[in-house]
Design an enzyme around this catalytic site. Structure first.
Site, PDB file in Angstrom:
ATOM      1  N   HIS A  94      -1.739  -0.406   3.033  1.00 43.06           N
ATOM      2  CA  HIS A  94      -2.559   0.121   4.026  1.00 43.06           C
ATOM      3  C   HIS A  94      -4.003  -0.416   4.090  1.00 43.06           C
ATOM      4  O   HIS A  94      -4.335  -1.349   3.488  1.00 43.06           O
ATOM      5  CB  HIS A  94      -2.819   1.611   3.670  1.00 43.06           C
ATOM      6  CG  HIS A  94      -3.843   1.810   2.403  1.00 43.06           C
ATOM      7  ND1 HIS A  94      -4.340   3.021   2.049  1.00 43.06           N
ATOM      8  CD2 HIS A  94      -4.468   0.884   1.609  1.00 43.06           C
ATOM      9  CE1 HIS A  94      -5.156   2.805   0.872  1.00 43.06           C
ATOM     10  NE2 HIS A  94      -5.494   1.687   0.657  1.00 43.06           N
ATOM     11  N   CYS A 116     -11.751  -2.354   1.632  1.00 48.00           N
ATOM     12  CA  CYS A 116     -10.253  -1.626   1.963  1.00 48.00           C
ATOM     13  C   CYS A 116     -10.244  -1.549   3.433  1.00 48.00           C
ATOM     14  O   CYS A 116      -9.127  -0.938   3.633  1.00 48.00           O
ATOM     15  CB  CYS A 116     -10.785  -0.084   1.337  1.00 48.00           C
ATOM     16  SG  CYS A 116     -10.595   0.096  -0.411  1.00 48.00           S
ATOM     17  N   HIS A 118      -3.929  -4.250   2.422  1.00 43.54           N
ATOM     18  CA  HIS A 118      -3.697  -4.544   0.784  1.00 43.54           C
ATOM     19  C   HIS A 118      -2.811  -3.504   0.102  1.00 43.54           C
ATOM     20  O   HIS A 118      -2.400  -2.470   1.103  1.00 43.54           O
ATOM     21  CB  HIS A 118      -5.005  -4.273  -0.029  1.00 43.54           C
ATOM     22  CG  HIS A 118      -5.487  -3.144   0.191  1.00 43.54           C
ATOM     23  ND1 HIS A 118      -6.234  -2.750   1.289  1.00 43.54           N
ATOM     24  CD2 HIS A 118      -5.670  -1.935  -0.704  1.00 43.54           C
ATOM     25  CE1 HIS A 118      -6.812  -1.469   1.196  1.00 43.54           C
ATOM     26  NE2 HIS A 118      -6.422  -0.968  -0.032  1.00 43.54           N
ATOM     27  N   HIS A 127      -1.004  -0.823  -3.031  1.00 41.49           N
ATOM     28  CA  HIS A 127      -1.136  -0.030  -4.152  1.00 41.49           C
ATOM     29  C   HIS A 127      -0.066   0.320  -4.909  1.00 41.49           C
ATOM     30  O   HIS A 127       1.090   0.501  -4.161  1.00 41.49           O
ATOM     31  CB  HIS A 127      -2.061   1.346  -4.001  1.00 41.49           C
ATOM     32  CG  HIS A 127      -3.358   1.117  -3.544  1.00 41.49           C
ATOM     33  ND1 HIS A 127      -4.493   0.907  -4.155  1.00 41.49           N
ATOM     34  CD2 HIS A 127      -3.897   1.183  -2.234  1.00 41.49           C
ATOM     35  CE1 HIS A 127      -5.563   0.782  -3.525  1.00 41.49           C
ATOM     36  NE2 HIS A 127      -5.123   0.970  -2.221  1.00 41.49           N
ATOM     37  N   ASP A 149       8.069   4.252   0.363  1.00 45.26           N
ATOM     38  CA  ASP A 149       8.088   3.109  -0.618  1.00 45.26           C
ATOM     39  C   ASP A 149       7.972   1.730   0.118  1.00 45.26           C
ATOM     40  O   ASP A 149       8.862   1.536   1.114  1.00 45.26           O
ATOM     41  CB  ASP A 149       9.246   3.411  -1.651  1.00 45.26           C
ATOM     42  CG  ASP A 149       8.993   2.539  -2.831  1.00 45.26           C
ATOM     43  OD1 ASP A 149       8.133   1.696  -3.236  1.00 45.26           O
ATOM     44  OD2 ASP A 149      10.163   2.003  -3.235  1.00 45.26           O
ATOM     45  N   HIS A 150       7.311   1.015  -0.172  1.00 45.76           N
ATOM     46  CA  HIS A 150       7.398  -0.524   0.320  1.00 45.76           C
ATOM     47  C   HIS A 150       7.341  -0.238   2.096  1.00 45.76           C
ATOM     48  O   HIS A 150       7.728  -1.269   2.926  1.00 45.76           O
ATOM     49  CB  HIS A 150       8.720  -1.172   0.167  1.00 45.76           C
ATOM     50  CG  HIS A 150       8.835  -1.755  -1.204  1.00 45.76           C
ATOM     51  ND1 HIS A 150       8.903  -0.858  -2.210  1.00 45.76           N
ATOM     52  CD2 HIS A 150       8.307  -3.026  -1.772  1.00 45.76           C
ATOM     53  CE1 HIS A 150       8.897  -1.609  -3.430  1.00 45.76           C
ATOM     54  NE2 HIS A 150       8.442  -2.745  -3.238  1.00 45.76           N
ATOM     55  N   GLU A 162      -3.929   6.565  -6.707  1.00 52.76           N
ATOM     56  CA  GLU A 162      -3.870   5.478  -6.052  1.00 52.76           C
ATOM     57  C   GLU A 162      -4.040   4.131  -6.882  1.00 52.76           C
ATOM     58  O   GLU A 162      -3.614   2.866  -6.782  1.00 52.76           O
ATOM     59  CB  GLU A 162      -4.925   5.591  -4.953  1.00 52.76           C
ATOM     60  CG  GLU A 162      -4.784   4.232  -3.994  1.00 52.76           C
ATOM     61  CD  GLU A 162      -6.126   4.306  -3.037  1.00 52.76           C
ATOM     62  OE1 GLU A 162      -5.871   4.677  -1.931  1.00 52.76           O
ATOM     63  OE2 GLU A 162      -7.118   3.875  -3.261  1.00 52.76           O
TER      64      GLU A 162
HETATM   65 NI    NI Z   1      -6.503   1.039  -0.496  1.00 52.97          NI
END
Ligand code: NI
Length: 135
Positions: free
Chosen positions: A15, A34, A40, A42, A80-81, A125
Site C-alpha cells: 500500500h 509511508c 511498500h 506489510h 493477500d498479495h 500491520e
Molecule cells: Ni505501511
C-alpha cells in the site's frame, strides 16, 4: 461467564498512504515514507474473536473450521498479495491505513457472522503496531 474463541490468520499486501486531495508535499509531511510513490508492503496478522454461548450439543461457540472459511473467503483471498490502493473493490477510495482497513474488515465479518457474534478484531500491520476494534 463469557467465552471467546479467536482465530489468527495472515496476509501480505502492499500500500501507499496517500490522500489524493492533498499535494505531494502535504502527503509526505503527514505520512512520511509511508507515502513514497511506489508503495511498500506489510505482513499483516488478523485476529478475529467471536463471543457467545457454548452450544450444549457441540461444545463450541462456533465451528472454527467454518470461521476460518469465512475469513479466508471474505478477507484473505481478497487482500493477500494485492495492492490495497488499487486492487481491492471494497477499498476503493479508502486510504489504506490500518484503522481504515480494520474498519472495512469489521463491517464485512460482522455481516457474515451476524447476531453480534463478532466481538473483536485485531489487525497487526507490523510487530509493533496494531489496531483493535471491539463491539
Ligand atoms: Ni505501511
Amino acid at each position: 461467564m463469557k467465552t471467546t474463541v479467536s482465530k489468527r490468520m495472515t496476509f501480505c499486501a502492499g500500500h501507499r498512504l496517500y490522500n489524493p486531495e492533498w499535494s505531494e508535499e502535504k502527503n509526505q509531511s503527514v505520512f512520511g515514507p509511508c507515502s513514497n510513490p511506489n508503495g511498500h508492503g506489510h505482513n499483516y496478522v488478523l485476529e478475529v474473536q467471536v463471543t457467545g454461548p457454548v452450544d450444549a450439543a457441540t461444545g463450541m461457540i462456533i465451528n472454527l473450521k467454518s470461521m476460518k472459511q469465512v475469513i479466508q473467503q471474505e478477507i484473505i483471498d481478497k487482500l493477500d498479495h494485492q495492492n490495497l490502493n488499487s486492487d481491492v473493490d471494497f477499498l476503493k477510495g479508502v486510504i489504506p491505513t490500518t484503522e481504515n482497513l480494520a474498519a472495512v474488515i469489521w463491517e464485512i465479518l460482522d455481516s457474515k457472522f451476524g447476531g453480534e457474534m463478532l466481538s473483536r478484531i485485531i489487525l497487526w500491520e507490523s510487530e509493533n503496531n496494531h489496531v483493535e476494534i471491539c463491539r
